[in-house]
Design a protein around this motif. Structure first.
Motif, PDB file in Angstrom:
ATOM      1  N   GLY A 147     -83.014 -98.267 -28.756  1.00 54.32           N
ATOM      2  CA  GLY A 147     -82.852 -97.834 -30.405  1.00 54.32           C
ATOM      3  C   GLY A 147     -82.413 -96.328 -30.195  1.00 54.32           C
ATOM      4  O   GLY A 147     -82.438 -95.475 -29.432  1.00 54.32           O
TER       5      GLY A 147
ATOM      6  N   ASP B  11     -80.969 -93.067 -32.312  1.00 51.29           N
ATOM      7  CA  ASP B  11     -81.265 -92.262 -33.547  1.00 51.29           C
ATOM      8  C   ASP B  11     -80.452 -90.908 -33.505  1.00 51.29           C
ATOM      9  O   ASP B  11     -80.466 -90.087 -34.448  1.00 51.29           O
ATOM     10  CB  ASP B  11     -82.678 -91.951 -33.800  1.00 51.29           C
ATOM     11  CG  ASP B  11     -83.233 -91.123 -32.429  1.00 51.29           C
ATOM     12  OD1 ASP B  11     -82.569 -90.753 -31.698  1.00 51.29           O
ATOM     13  OD2 ASP B  11     -84.574 -90.966 -32.629  1.00 51.29           O
TER      14      ASP B  11
ATOM     15  N   ASP C  51     -81.899 -97.054 -42.351  1.00 48.27           N
ATOM     16  CA  ASP C  51     -83.338 -97.510 -43.280  1.00 48.27           C
ATOM     17  C   ASP C  51     -82.748 -97.469 -44.386  1.00 48.27           C
ATOM     18  O   ASP C  51     -82.385 -96.403 -45.327  1.00 48.27           O
ATOM     19  CB  ASP C  51     -84.393 -96.654 -43.032  1.00 48.27           C
ATOM     20  CG  ASP C  51     -85.679 -97.047 -43.488  1.00 48.27           C
ATOM     21  OD1 ASP C  51     -85.517 -97.921 -44.556  1.00 48.27           O
ATOM     22  OD2 ASP C  51     -86.757 -96.476 -43.215  1.00 48.27           O
TER      23      ASP C  51
ATOM     24  N   ASN D 147     -85.461-101.019 -41.744  1.00 47.67           N
ATOM     25  CA  ASN D 147     -86.480-100.000 -41.203  1.00 47.67           C
ATOM     26  C   ASN D 147     -86.336-100.079 -39.579  1.00 47.67           C
ATOM     27  O   ASN D 147     -86.193-101.064 -38.966  1.00 47.67           O
ATOM     28  CB  ASN D 147     -87.804-100.393 -41.456  1.00 47.67           C
ATOM     29  CG  ASN D 147     -88.953 -99.689 -40.754  1.00 47.67           C
ATOM     30  OD1 ASN D 147     -89.505-100.059 -39.875  1.00 47.67           O
ATOM     31  ND2 ASN D 147     -89.191 -98.510 -41.525  1.00 47.67           N
ATOM     32  N   GLY D 148     -86.260 -98.995 -39.166  1.00 51.23           N
ATOM     33  CA  GLY D 148     -86.149 -98.950 -37.401  1.00 51.23           C
ATOM     34  C   GLY D 148     -86.917 -99.649 -36.743  1.00 51.23           C
ATOM     35  O   GLY D 148     -86.533-100.526 -35.857  1.00 51.23           O
ATOM     36  N   ALA D 149     -88.203 -99.489 -36.947  1.00 46.32           N
ATOM     37  CA  ALA D 149     -89.159-100.368 -36.162  1.00 46.32           C
ATOM     38  C   ALA D 149     -89.072-101.888 -36.425  1.00 46.32           C
ATOM     39  O   ALA D 149     -89.215-102.503 -35.424  1.00 46.32           O
ATOM     40  CB  ALA D 149     -90.634 -99.959 -36.569  1.00 46.32           C
TER      41      ALA D 149
ATOM     42  N   THR E 282     -87.926-104.407 -33.442  1.00 43.55           N
ATOM     43  CA  THR E 282     -89.101-105.639 -33.128  1.00 43.55           C
ATOM     44  C   THR E 282     -88.455-106.905 -33.463  1.00 43.55           C
ATOM     45  O   THR E 282     -88.542-107.858 -32.644  1.00 43.55           O
ATOM     46  CB  THR E 282     -90.162-105.385 -34.076  1.00 43.55           C
ATOM     47  OG1 THR E 282     -90.829-104.113 -33.889  1.00 43.55           O
ATOM     48  CG2 THR E 282     -91.290-106.537 -34.138  1.00 43.55           C
TER      49      THR E 282
ATOM     50  N   SER F 154     -94.380 -92.608 -34.916  1.00 51.77           N
ATOM     51  CA  SER F 154     -94.839 -93.963 -35.678  1.00 51.77           C
ATOM     52  C   SER F 154     -93.875 -95.204 -35.443  1.00 51.77           C
ATOM     53  O   SER F 154     -94.348 -96.263 -35.381  1.00 51.77           O
ATOM     54  CB  SER F 154     -94.700 -93.491 -37.223  1.00 51.77           C
ATOM     55  OG  SER F 154     -93.371 -93.207 -37.475  1.00 51.77           O
ATOM     56  N   THR F 155     -92.488 -94.898 -35.276  1.00 48.55           N
ATOM     57  CA  THR F 155     -91.749 -95.923 -34.798  1.00 48.55           C
ATOM     58  C   THR F 155     -92.045 -96.296 -33.309  1.00 48.55           C
ATOM     59  O   THR F 155     -92.108 -97.515 -33.350  1.00 48.55           O
ATOM     60  CB  THR F 155     -90.307 -95.279 -34.748  1.00 48.55           C
ATOM     61  OG1 THR F 155     -89.719 -94.995 -36.266  1.00 48.55           O
ATOM     62  CG2 THR F 155     -89.389 -96.528 -34.498  1.00 48.55           C
ATOM     63  N   SER F 156     -92.228 -95.370 -32.724  1.00 55.31           N
ATOM     64  CA  SER F 156     -92.514 -95.983 -31.370  1.00 55.31           C
ATOM     65  C   SER F 156     -93.764 -97.062 -30.961  1.00 55.31           C
ATOM     66  O   SER F 156     -93.865 -97.765 -30.491  1.00 55.31           O
ATOM     67  CB  SER F 156     -92.917 -94.528 -30.133  1.00 55.31           C
ATOM     68  OG  SER F 156     -91.799 -94.092 -30.262  1.00 55.31           O
TER      69      SER F 156
ATOM     70  N   VAL G 173     -93.010-100.297 -32.713  1.00 52.93           N
ATOM     71  CA  VAL G 173     -92.234-101.063 -32.073  1.00 52.93           C
ATOM     72  C   VAL G 173     -93.173-101.578 -30.805  1.00 52.93           C
ATOM     73  O   VAL G 173     -93.071-102.871 -30.284  1.00 52.93           O
ATOM     74  CB  VAL G 173     -91.084-100.204 -31.445  1.00 52.93           C
ATOM     75  CG1 VAL G 173     -90.267-101.246 -30.505  1.00 52.93           C
ATOM     76  CG2 VAL G 173     -90.090-100.264 -32.955  1.00 52.93           C
TER      77      VAL G 173
END
Length: 290
Positions: free
Chosen positions: A19, A21, A51, A101-103, A107, A133-135, A138
């Motif tokens: 990922g 960013d 996003d 959305n990144g997560a 995923t 939250s993303t980590s 995921v």
């Protein structure tokens, strides 16, 4: 319909997904993933997620999608340069900007990947309670092992200690997680510590009995893996104390800490408090394996 790009789905070499960013933590993840791809002779899939939920911002501000796309491409270009510096060739690095959305994007793309690497945002104080939250999302939902790494917590080169640790829970343990840890140690020429943190007990006799039972139980579980990976020097370590404290302390002495993750019923809700705390305070990269 496949969740993967056509090139990724047809790739036969090990596939490392990272990922991107634009942050220093994200670049740390890129460098880590690039080194794994170089060591394994694999390919690196660099993904920056735009996003679509942020296109309509606060106070009526509407962001220009093309500007966000351009920012993502710039972040990916920096990531590509970092991968090249590690030693990967052009045919091993594939950057991509994806809307979503990144997560959720990572995923989805993790299906078919051999490893997913994400950066952990560097925070302090009470912010650690709400870390990554993303980590977290995921790691809970990914279809492959996930390595979470922080530029602040582990800024230097990893691998110098030549030691990996994997945690084993008394109530539940995953042979898949243990086998993955053995395989990592074998590929890195590293020693492996299989660690169980037992709760403190009131008497020495009870503590000794618990220690002996845990030692015997773990040895029985890993016996086939010792035979499968005879070149891996493996030590069983039983400690007593608070799991978070013991695992965080352990993370200062190893190159990688491997933890088993239960399969979640909902995205982001399979991560227990111990794992969240270790991710927040760990001093080495943390691998989360189902």
């Amino acid at each position: 319909m496949s969740n993967q790009p056509e090139w990724f789905a047809s790739e036969t070499r090990p596939r490392i997904l990272v990922g991107v960013d634009g942050s220093e933590d994200g670049l740390r993840a890129v460098r880590y993933g690039a080194r794994r791809a170089r060591r394994l002779g694999g390919v690196l899939h660099l993904v920056h997620a735009v996003d679509d939920a942020v296109l309509a911002g606060a106070w009526g501000v509407v962001y220009d999608p093309s500007a966000l796309q351009e920012a993502g491409e710039q972040a990916n270009q920096t990531a590509v340069e970092a991968a090249h510096e590690v030693g990967l060739g052009d045919d091993q690095v594939h950057p991509e900007v994806v809307l979503g959305n990144g997560a959720a994007v990572l995923t989805r793309l993790s299906e078919g990947a051999d490893l997913l690497v994400v950066g952990r945002r560097s925070v302090s104080g009470l912010e650690r309670m709400f870390i990554g939250s993303t980590s977290i999302a995921v790691a809970s939902g990914a279809h492959c092992p996930v390595v979470v790494i922080s530029n602040a917590a582990n800024p230097g080169h990893t691998g110098d200690r030549h030691r990996i640790a994997v945690g084993v829970d008394a109530q539940s343990h995953s042979v898949t997680t243990l086998e993955w840890a053995f395989r990592q140690a074998d590929s890195r020429d590293a020693a492996l510590q299989v660690v169980h943190v037992a709760k403190p007990v009131q008497t020495t006799v009870a503590g000794d009995q618990l220690h002996e039972a845990a030692q015997a139980g773990i040895e029985q579980i890993i016996a086939p893996l010792r035979q499968q990976y005879p070149g891996v020097e493996c030590e069983v370590l039983i400690t007593r104390g608070v799991p978070v404290d013991e695992l965080v302390n352990l993370s200062e002495t190893v190159d990688l800490l491997v933890l088993g993750v239960p399969k979640p019923r909902m995205l982001g809700f399979g991560m227990g408090g111990v794992m969240r705390a270790v991710l927040a305070h760990g001093r080495c990269p943390v691998a989360l394996v189902k």
